[in-house]
Design an enzyme around this catalytic site. Structure first.
Site, mmCIF file in Angstrom:
data_model
loop_
_atom_site.group_PDB
_atom_site.id
_atom_site.type_symbol
_atom_site.label_atom_id
_atom_site.label_comp_id
_atom_site.label_asym_id
_atom_site.label_seq_id
_atom_site.Cartn_x
_atom_site.Cartn_y
_atom_site.Cartn_z
ATOM 1 N N THR A 17 0.805 -1.218 0.000
ATOM 2 C CA THR A 17 0.000 0.000 0.000
ATOM 3 C C THR A 17 0.838 1.269 0.000
ATOM 4 O O THR A 17 0.288 2.370 -0.004
ATOM 5 C CB THR A 17 -0.928 0.029 1.236
ATOM 6 N N GLY A 71 7.971 2.590 1.669
ATOM 7 C CA GLY A 71 8.354 3.953 1.993
ATOM 8 C C GLY A 71 9.285 4.013 3.185
ATOM 9 O O GLY A 71 9.791 2.998 3.668
ATOM 10 N N GLY A 73 8.637 4.583 6.269
ATOM 11 C CA GLY A 73 8.131 3.869 7.442
ATOM 12 C C GLY A 73 8.425 2.385 7.378
ATOM 13 O O GLY A 73 8.799 1.766 8.383
ATOM 14 N N ASN A 76 12.040 1.875 8.071
ATOM 15 C CA ASN A 76 12.293 1.998 9.505
ATOM 16 C C ASN A 76 12.001 0.681 10.218
ATOM 17 O O ASN A 76 12.771 0.253 11.090
ATOM 18 C CB ASN A 76 11.432 3.118 10.089
ATOM 19 N N GLU A 77 10.906 0.024 9.863
ATOM 20 C CA GLU A 77 10.566 -1.249 10.502
ATOM 21 C C GLU A 77 11.611 -2.319 10.194
ATOM 22 O O GLU A 77 11.983 -3.110 11.068
ATOM 23 C CB GLU A 77 9.186 -1.716 10.046
ATOM 24 N N THR A 100 5.725 7.903 -0.695
ATOM 25 C CA THR A 100 5.294 9.182 -1.242
ATOM 26 C C THR A 100 6.428 10.189 -1.295
ATOM 27 O O THR A 100 6.634 10.873 -2.288
ATOM 28 C CB THR A 100 4.139 9.757 -0.399
ATOM 29 N N ASP A 224 29.783 8.553 9.371
ATOM 30 C CA ASP A 224 30.774 9.261 10.180
ATOM 31 C C ASP A 224 30.502 9.169 11.677
ATOM 32 O O ASP A 224 31.239 9.734 12.492
ATOM 33 C CB ASP A 224 30.866 10.734 9.770
ATOM 34 N N GLU A 282 7.166 8.907 11.294
ATOM 35 C CA GLU A 282 6.108 8.206 12.018
ATOM 36 C C GLU A 282 6.032 8.735 13.457
ATOM 37 O O GLU A 282 6.970 9.329 13.961
ATOM 38 C CB GLU A 282 6.386 6.696 12.030
#
Length: 326
Positions: A17, A71, A73, A76-77, A100, A224, A282
């Site tokens: 999605t 995306g 998010g 990140n997961e 997006t 760095d 998020e």
């Protein structure tokens, strides 16, 4: 079409999605490209929030490679799942952006409009070690932020993102302007101490934030061991507000007296009232004390050979690349 030499099992985590459902439409072509390139692909579609983290923790040991399709998010997961494993068990990660805004993809030089090209970039790519942030026990890939506009990403409805793309963030941001308010904060950024009223702050490991803020001119490097710390003071008059906006537009962050900019490996932010945060766009929760630590070179990314400007190409990175090729 001949199949190339076998390169191992590959775990493909996809958020169907994300963005405008583009990943779902291009899934077959992506899998076919990876298959004929010598990878045995297993697809793991996310169905609910947190699925990608769970998949990594439960199944990634069975694979030599991982690709995330989604995306910021979803990425990140995936990174959170990797960080919750011991370092020797963290597999090489590829990224095919399908969201997006795709902030981190922009930093990595990945073109989110061409998912097949991104998959090809993984096949012929090279390895880079990348810093990861830890924020009060949670992980983030590219930014932890508070204040003006930070709620825009996760408060913008998915249907609005799908229909309008980046314009959805701008529209949602305009709606948030009347609620703009300062926070009185005490901040430690390594040896630097600062106190005052601020409307925005971020600790980042990215050249692009929220699809509109470009900080390439500040010397960002993803390996760095340092965050780019930026804090925007509350303007007291229209002249100060104009100076802040001009500095943002011209990417002259370090020249503006109303913007604090510093490189740091550890940051502490204290507030007497609850301060709301976002992590990689998020919801990051509300707290009166935030401690952010940069974990150097914690995750290994495989990226197109031409896209390495955001990395220092340190000796350690070269050693990791040699090891991964063996």
């Amino acid at each position: 079409m001949p199949i190339n030499h076998y390169h191992g099992n590959l775990m493909l985590i996809i958020n169907p999605t994300a963005g405008k459902n583009r990943a779902r439409a291009e899934l077959y072509d992506i899998v076919q490209l990876l298959f004929v390139s010598g990878y045995r692909v297993t697809v793991y579609p996310t169905l609910n929030k947190g699925d990608a983290t769970r998949y990594i923790k439960e199944y990634s040991r069975e694979f030599e490679n991982i690709i995330c399709v989604g995306g910021d998010g979803t990425l990140n997961e995936v990174v959170t799942g990797l960080m919750e494993l011991p370092p020797p068990e963290r597999r090489t990660l590829g990224y095919i952006p399908a969201g997006t805004t795709n902030d981190f993809a922009s930093t990595l030089g990945l073109d989110g409009s061409d998912m097949i090209k991104c998959a090809q970039g993984f096949v012929g790519g090279i390895y880079h070690s990348c810093d990861i942030g830890r924020f009060n026990g949670r992980y983030f890939t590219y930014v932890a932020a508070f204040g003006a506009f930070t709620e825009v990403s996760y408060e913008t409805p998915q249907e609005m993102k799908n229909a309008l793309g980046h314009a959805a963030y701008i529209m949602q941001g305009i709606k948030s302007l009347p609620a703009l308010q300062p926070y009185h904060l005490e901040i430690e950024a390594d040896s630097k101490h600062i106190e005052g009223d601020f409307i925005y702050g971020q600790f980042s490991n990215s050249t692009s934030i929220a699809g509109i803020m470009d900080i390439r001119s500040t010397g960002v490097a993803l390996d760095d061991g340092l965050f780019e710390v930026m804090l925007v003071k509350m303007p007291t008059n229209l002249i100060e507000l104009s100076e802040i906006v001009t500095a943002m537009m011209n990417r002259k962050f370090t020249d503006c007296p109303h913007i604090f900019f510093h490189h740091a490996k550890r940051v502490i932010v204290r507030s007497k009232r609850g301060l709301h945060w976002t992590l990689d766009g998020e919801d990051g929760g509300t707290t009166t004390e935030a401690v952010a630590q940069c974990i150097p070179r914690a995750v290994t990314l495989r990226l197109p050979q031409s896209e390495s400007s955001a990395f220092l190409e340190s000796e350690r990175s070269r050693q990791i690349a040699m090891h991964m090729e063996q």
